[in-house]
Design a protein around this motif. Structure first.
Motif, PDB file in Angstrom:
ATOM      1  N   SER A  25      30.324 -51.246  26.235  1.00 52.79           N
ATOM      2  CA  SER A  25      30.511 -52.310  25.552  1.00 52.79           C
ATOM      3  C   SER A  25      29.190 -52.907  25.333  1.00 52.79           C
ATOM      4  O   SER A  25      28.798 -53.757  24.226  1.00 52.79           O
TER       5      SER A  25
ATOM      6  N   SER B  21      27.671 -53.822  21.835  1.00 52.17           N
ATOM      7  CA  SER B  21      27.336 -55.201  21.393  1.00 52.17           C
ATOM      8  C   SER B  21      25.704 -55.300  20.667  1.00 52.17           C
ATOM      9  O   SER B  21      25.779 -55.853  19.636  1.00 52.17           O
TER      10      SER B  21
ATOM     11  N   THR C 214      34.490 -73.395  15.966  1.00 56.48           N
ATOM     12  CA  THR C 214      33.760 -72.308  16.123  1.00 56.48           C
ATOM     13  C   THR C 214      33.135 -71.668  15.001  1.00 56.48           C
ATOM     14  O   THR C 214      31.879 -70.953  14.911  1.00 56.48           O
TER      15      THR C 214
ATOM     16  N   LEU D 128      30.000 -57.975  12.374  1.00 57.54           N
ATOM     17  CA  LEU D 128      30.478 -59.249  13.036  1.00 57.54           C
ATOM     18  C   LEU D 128      30.702 -60.196  11.980  1.00 57.54           C
ATOM     19  O   LEU D 128      30.025 -60.878  11.798  1.00 57.54           O
TER      20      LEU D 128
ATOM     21  N   ILE E   6      31.049 -67.790  19.623  1.00 59.45           N
ATOM     22  CA  ILE E   6      31.823 -66.538  19.194  1.00 59.45           C
ATOM     23  C   ILE E   6      33.231 -66.932  19.631  1.00 59.45           C
ATOM     24  O   ILE E   6      33.600 -67.469  20.781  1.00 59.45           O
ATOM     25  N   PRO E   7      34.116 -66.829  18.551  1.00 60.02           N
ATOM     26  CA  PRO E   7      35.597 -67.035  18.927  1.00 60.02           C
ATOM     27  C   PRO E   7      35.840 -66.357  20.081  1.00 60.02           C
ATOM     28  O   PRO E   7      35.816 -65.103  20.169  1.00 60.02           O
TER      29      PRO E   7
ATOM     30  N   ALA F  78      44.847 -61.044  17.275  1.00 59.89           N
ATOM     31  CA  ALA F  78      44.111 -61.428  16.086  1.00 59.89           C
ATOM     32  C   ALA F  78      44.043 -60.202  14.895  1.00 59.89           C
ATOM     33  O   ALA F  78      44.161 -60.904  13.954  1.00 59.89           O
TER      34      ALA F  78
ATOM     35  N   SER G 260      43.533 -57.605   9.653  1.00 61.92           N
ATOM     36  CA  SER G 260      42.265 -57.380   9.507  1.00 61.92           C
ATOM     37  C   SER G 260      41.963 -56.316  10.500  1.00 61.92           C
ATOM     38  O   SER G 260      41.831 -57.052  11.588  1.00 61.92           O
TER      39      SER G 260
ATOM     40  N   GLY H 164      38.698 -55.810  11.017  1.00 60.22           N
ATOM     41  CA  GLY H 164      37.208 -56.232  11.192  1.00 60.22           C
ATOM     42  C   GLY H 164      36.880 -56.870  12.316  1.00 60.22           C
ATOM     43  O   GLY H 164      35.938 -56.692  12.874  1.00 60.22           O
ATOM     44  N   VAL H 165      38.166 -57.628  12.696  1.00 59.87           N
ATOM     45  CA  VAL H 165      37.845 -58.443  14.129  1.00 59.87           C
ATOM     46  C   VAL H 165      37.657 -57.443  15.369  1.00 59.87           C
ATOM     47  O   VAL H 165      37.268 -58.085  16.378  1.00 59.87           O
TER      48      VAL H 165
ATOM     49  N   ALA I  54      35.350 -55.732  15.989  1.00 60.14           N
ATOM     50  CA  ALA I  54      34.055 -55.720  16.254  1.00 60.14           C
ATOM     51  C   ALA I  54      33.643 -56.592  17.474  1.00 60.14           C
ATOM     52  O   ALA I  54      32.868 -56.685  17.950  1.00 60.14           O
ATOM     53  N   TYR I  55      34.592 -57.805  17.575  1.00 58.57           N
ATOM     54  CA  TYR I  55      34.310 -58.525  18.495  1.00 58.57           C
ATOM     55  C   TYR I  55      34.483 -58.074  19.986  1.00 58.57           C
ATOM     56  O   TYR I  55      34.037 -58.801  20.878  1.00 58.57           O
TER      57      TYR I  55
ATOM     58  N   PRO J  53      33.741 -55.349  22.041  1.00 61.17           N
ATOM     59  CA  PRO J  53      32.773 -55.161  22.874  1.00 61.17           C
ATOM     60  C   PRO J  53      32.011 -56.553  23.278  1.00 61.17           C
ATOM     61  O   PRO J  53      31.667 -56.651  24.616  1.00 61.17           O
ATOM     62  N   ILE J  54      31.851 -57.414  22.459  1.00 57.57           N
ATOM     63  CA  ILE J  54      31.192 -58.600  22.948  1.00 57.57           C
ATOM     64  C   ILE J  54      31.861 -59.302  23.902  1.00 57.57           C
ATOM     65  O   ILE J  54      31.549 -59.995  25.095  1.00 57.57           O
TER      66      ILE J  54
ATOM     67  N   LEU K 186      34.319 -58.210  25.749  1.00 56.79           N
ATOM     68  CA  LEU K 186      34.427 -57.319  27.026  1.00 56.79           C
ATOM     69  C   LEU K 186      33.298 -57.725  27.884  1.00 56.79           C
ATOM     70  O   LEU K 186      33.219 -58.053  29.157  1.00 56.79           O
TER      71      LEU K 186
END
Lengths: 115, 162
Positions: A17, A21, A85, A97, B32-33, B122, B128, B130-131, B133-134, B136-137, B139
């Motif tokens: 990850s 990222s 946020t 993102l 980042i949410p 989410a 969607s 698309g979320v 993508a969040y 890995p960040i 994690l």
């Protein structure tokens, strides 16, 4: 023995990850941006030839977000949710993102260039 | 459940809530949410190792509901509840197979499950993909935060002997 296997699995997930990222946070060269709420696309526009403006988007629960387009960048200028946020995320930069506002179910993201 | 047990659970819930409210005051450096230190989970991990699963679930439920009320952000409740449920399941499954010295690892895995639960909620709520993508960040930051809270819990468990 078992805990060592778990440790290795955790390390693997962490490394994968971390690599993902870095990939996800790269800057985008796309120009088409879409604003999506509740799974439906509300607006699509090209950042290059859109005038600076502020779009007000009302959420079903009565809240709002102000999406600001300025000098070819897009960001959320104001929102009336408590966590803020989406405002703190700043301008939209990455392909993968999106800017999301979880309380208002709003997404601002890059779309495929229509060429 | 006897009164001693009940009082202990109530005390732990209020400690978790106090930590939660104090953490709200700390400005978040990552815009980042979903990225958070989650210090209140020190109590959750402690309860996982010292109390029965049902009792731990009670502490977490009280923390979630009152926390959503105190933070004035009830819409975040769905995301945090999905995360907390996934996190609890993961940690309760693992607590038997980890030795005392590796409690922090349990917390890291709990944090990862928490993030996966959050993102699942989410995806369903925003309709969607698309979320994702969040993930890995989340994690990466989540496992760092999880390691920190886990180490705190490990110290606590050594100090507070039965």
């Amino acid at each position: 023995m078992k805990s060592r296997k778990i440790l290795i699995a955790v390390l693997l997930i962490f490394l994968v990850s971390a690599c993902l990222s870095v990939f996800i946070l790269r800057h985008s060269d796309q120009q088409t941006v879409e604003i999506v709420q509740n799974g439906t696309v509300l607006y699509t526009f090209d950042l290059n030839d859109t005038q600076d403006q502020i779009i007000r988007i009302s959420a079903p629960d009565g809240g709002y977000n102000l999406v600001q387009i300025q000098n070819g960048t897009v960001c959320i200028a104001e929102a009336d949710c408590p966590d803020q946020t989406c405002v703190k995320m700043g301008t939209l930069q990455s392909d993968y993102l999106p800017i999301v506002c979880l309380p208002h179910k709003l997404i601002v993201r890059f779309a495929e260039d229509a060429s | 459940m006897n009164i001693r047990r009940l009082t202990e659970l109530a005390l732990l819930s209020s400690v978790a809530l106090i930590i939660f409210v104090i953490e709200l005051r700390i400005p978040n450096p990552f815009p980042i949410p979903g990225v958070k230190l989650g210090l209140a989970n020190i109590v959750t991990v402690y309860a996982v190792f010292r109390y029965r699963p049902s009792e731990t679930a009670m502490i977490v439920t009280v923390r979630l509901l009152l926390g959503a009320m105190f933070s004035g952000n009830p819409s975040a409740l769905l995301y945090s509840a999905a995360g907390a449920i996934a996190c609890l399941c993961g940690m309760l499954l693992l607590r038997r197979s980890l030795p005392e010295k590796q409690i922090w690892l349990c917390s890291v895995i709990g944090a990862m499950f928490h993030n996966i639960g959050q993102i699942t909620a989410a995806v369903i709520l925003m309709q969607s993909c698309g979320v994702i993508a969040y993930l890995p960040i989340l994690l990466v930051t989540g496992s760092l935060a999880g390691a920190f809270t886990g180490l705190c819990t490990q110290l606590l468990l050594y100090r507070i002997k039965r």
